[in-house]
Design an enzyme around this catalytic site. Structure first.
Site, PDB file in Angstrom:
ATOM      1  N   ASP A 129       0.904  -1.161   0.000  1.00 14.76           N
ATOM      2  CA  ASP A 129       0.000   0.000   0.000  1.00 14.76           C
ATOM      3  C   ASP A 129       0.942   1.209   0.000  1.00 14.76           C
ATOM      4  O   ASP A 129       1.277   1.756   1.042  1.00 14.76           O
ATOM      5  CB  ASP A 129      -0.880  -0.050   1.247  1.00 14.76           C
ATOM      6  CG  ASP A 129      -2.011   0.939   1.196  1.00 14.76           C
ATOM      7  OD1 ASP A 129      -2.481   1.267   0.088  1.00 14.76           O
ATOM      8  OD2 ASP A 129      -2.440   1.402   2.271  1.00 14.76           O
ATOM      9  N   CYS A 164      -3.429   5.698  -3.250  1.00  8.48           N
ATOM     10  CA  CYS A 164      -4.614   6.563  -3.191  1.00  8.48           C
ATOM     11  C   CYS A 164      -4.354   7.810  -4.034  1.00  8.48           C
ATOM     12  O   CYS A 164      -4.637   8.923  -3.609  1.00  8.48           O
ATOM     13  CB  CYS A 164      -4.968   6.894  -1.742  1.00  8.48           C
ATOM     14  SG  CYS A 164      -3.618   7.590  -0.791  1.00  8.48           S
TER      15      CYS A 164
END
Ligand code: SAM
Length: 497
Positions: free
Chosen positions: A195, A248
């Protein structure tokens, strides 16, 4: 207007026209409906939480929230999650502080569900802090086995440990370092989550101050680091294992271009897998960007544009390493102290009425002078890299009398049958504010003075001391008590993106 509302409203300080004039304008031709995209980015992000199913079913949590007038809504596709209005500060509520739920934005909850996790797998979370996905992985593994959670930032790793402690996670060892240098001796993993640190453009709704830092320079700076992390993940993945790469950000330089370059570095050894995310509208990964044409399989990546599902922006790529490649041997396991601690455990057993085989589900270990840690019985961290922490610090033995920590009480408190006291709502709030309070005559008749586990509606809150003088002293940790300070407070526990 409280500070949370003020923060949420601050999200509207930018306008669709400003979005159109910003560096995000370079995505105009990628987005199916630019006006909806720009308008959505100017609205605050709805809050999402997930229920800690090891402590409370989601329906019961929803009932608690409704009683508080919080209007939770189901989130299609995330059966364990609930949506809340953007003005709700989840981290300031009692149910949050005692680990019944975790706040994590909707798109950020999705990657872990795509990792095909099952108990028994060895898993690495390379960029783990503040740990929302780590906790999701830990529970998907049944809170057993071996999950390693690494981060480069000590402060963020501490926040992660706080979240894991609050939620009762016992199958995680944390490590501190640059995951791009993850040592070969640490072994291979069935599943790896990358991530990645990114320019975070997709979090603009939650973090409007990001507005000032938008620009392509970030992506250029971050690209090499993201490639190094994904490259290392491929090397540390077992043959047949899977890697989930997520960011993101909208920036193709941090998404498809990174994945395309790493696929090209491992020809025939790595492939992108299709992903299915029912109830969510996603867009395919890009196959060309600013004159560069990518392999058609890059379309298997998934993009989340904010206006499609009323979320933040996100990117996911699921990769599988070829099963025919040679596997490495199992890593050397960490040697843990074998110091005898049976007296402490039997002391807890007899005081709180725990069953004699109670500790067999755990591995107990003294990691510091302060006391004992609990790990899942089959937790097997490797000898390298060195651990920051293993499992959950549950019993403080360097104080007289020894006492369970709050995370220890939250973990074992449900099984306690003696010295357990149910509090009223007013007492609960006093306890969480670390105030002393007086028991009712009925409570006094029920439980003798001494160290006690306190509960509210059957849910454990933590440890207290019932003094012979008749007052109850809260031992709720000051650093956890942001929840009790009311909605006007700016103090908050760490929540995730
Ligand atoms: C997007 S955040 C991770 C969020 C986390 N997975 C979660 O769900 O809570 C990226 C994290 O990567 C960490 N990081 C940045 N560079 C890193 C590196 N080279 N190695 C390991 N972690 C790194 C940052 O400190 C940050 O905590």
């Amino acid at each position: 207007m409280n500070q949370r509302t003020a923060r949420a409203n601050a999200a509207s300080f930018h306008t669709p026209d400003q979005i159109a004039d910003s560096p995000l304008a370079r995505y105009r031709d990628l987005v199916d409906d630019w006006d909806a995209f720009a308008e959505t980015l100017c609205r605050p992000l709805p809050v999402a939480i997930w229920a800690n199913a090891s402590r409370i079913p989601v329906e019961e949590l929803a009932g608690l929230l409704r009683e508080q007038g919080l209007s939770p809504t189901p989130i299609p596709g995330l059966p364990n999650a609930l949506g809340l209005p953007p003005t709700v500060s989840a981290g300031q509520h009692w149910w949050y502080c005692v680990g019944l739920a975790h706040a994590q934005e909707v798109v950020s909850q999705l990657p872990v569900g795509l990792m095909d996790l099952a108990p028994g797998q060895r898993v690495l979370d390379m960029c783990a802090a503040p740990g929302g996905k780590t906790a999701q992985i830990a529970f998907a593994l049944g809170n057993r086995g071996t999950l390693l959670a690494n981060d480069i930032s000590f402060a963020r790793l501490k926040a992660l440990q706080g979240n894991l402690d609050r939620l009762g996670v016992v199958n995680v060892t944390t490590t501190l370092g640059d995951a791009a240098n993850w040592p070969t001796a640490g072994g291979q993993f069935d599943r790896i989550l990358v991530d990645a640190p990114c320019s975070s453009e997709g979090t603009l709704r939650r973090n409007p101050s990001l507005w000032r830092r938008l620009g392509t320079g970030n992506s250029e700076r971050l690209g090499p680091r993201q490639r190094a992390l994904l490259r290392k993940a491929v090397q540390r993945c077992r043959p047949g294992g899977r890697i989930l790469y997520s960011t993101c950000t909208f920036a193709p330089e941090e998404n498809e271009l990174v994945v395309a370059d790493i696929l090209a570095e491992f020809p025939g050894k790595l492939r992108l897998l299709p992903v299915s995310i029912p109830h969510f509208v996603t867009a395919p990964g890009l196959v060309d960007w600013q004159g560069r044409t990518l392999a058609p399989e890059l379309a298997l990546c998934r993009r989340f544009w904010p206006h499609h599902n009323d979320t933040g922006g996100f990117f996911i790529a699921l990769l599988e390493k070829d099963a025919g490649l040679p596997a490495e041997p199992e890593p050397e396991p960490a040697v843990m102290s074998t110091e005898e601690h049976g007296d402490w455990l039997s002391g807890l057993e007899s005081k709180y009425g725990l069953t004699p085989d109670y500790w067999s589900r755990y591995r107990v270990n003294r990691q510091t002078r302060r006391g004992l840690h609990l790990m899942a019985a089959d937790h097997r961290p490797p000898a390298v890299p060195p651990a920051e922490g293993r499992g959950l610090f549950f019993h403080r033995t360097n104080v007289r009398p020894p006492k369970p920590t709050t995370s220890g009480a939250l973990l074992i408190g449900r099984d306690v049958v003696r010295f357990r006291l149910e509090l009223s709502e007013i007492q609960r709030d006093a306890y969480l504010r670390r105030e002393t309070f007086t028991p009712t005559p009925e409570q006094a008749a029920e439980t003798p003075p001494g160290q006690i586990i306190v509960c509210y509606l059957g849910h454990v809150l933590g440890v207290a001391v019932w003094h012979p003088s008749g007052v109850i002293e809260s031992l709720f940790p000051s650093r956890w008590s942001g929840c009790a300070s009311g909605p006007e407070s700016d103090r908050q526990l760490t929540t995730d993106n």
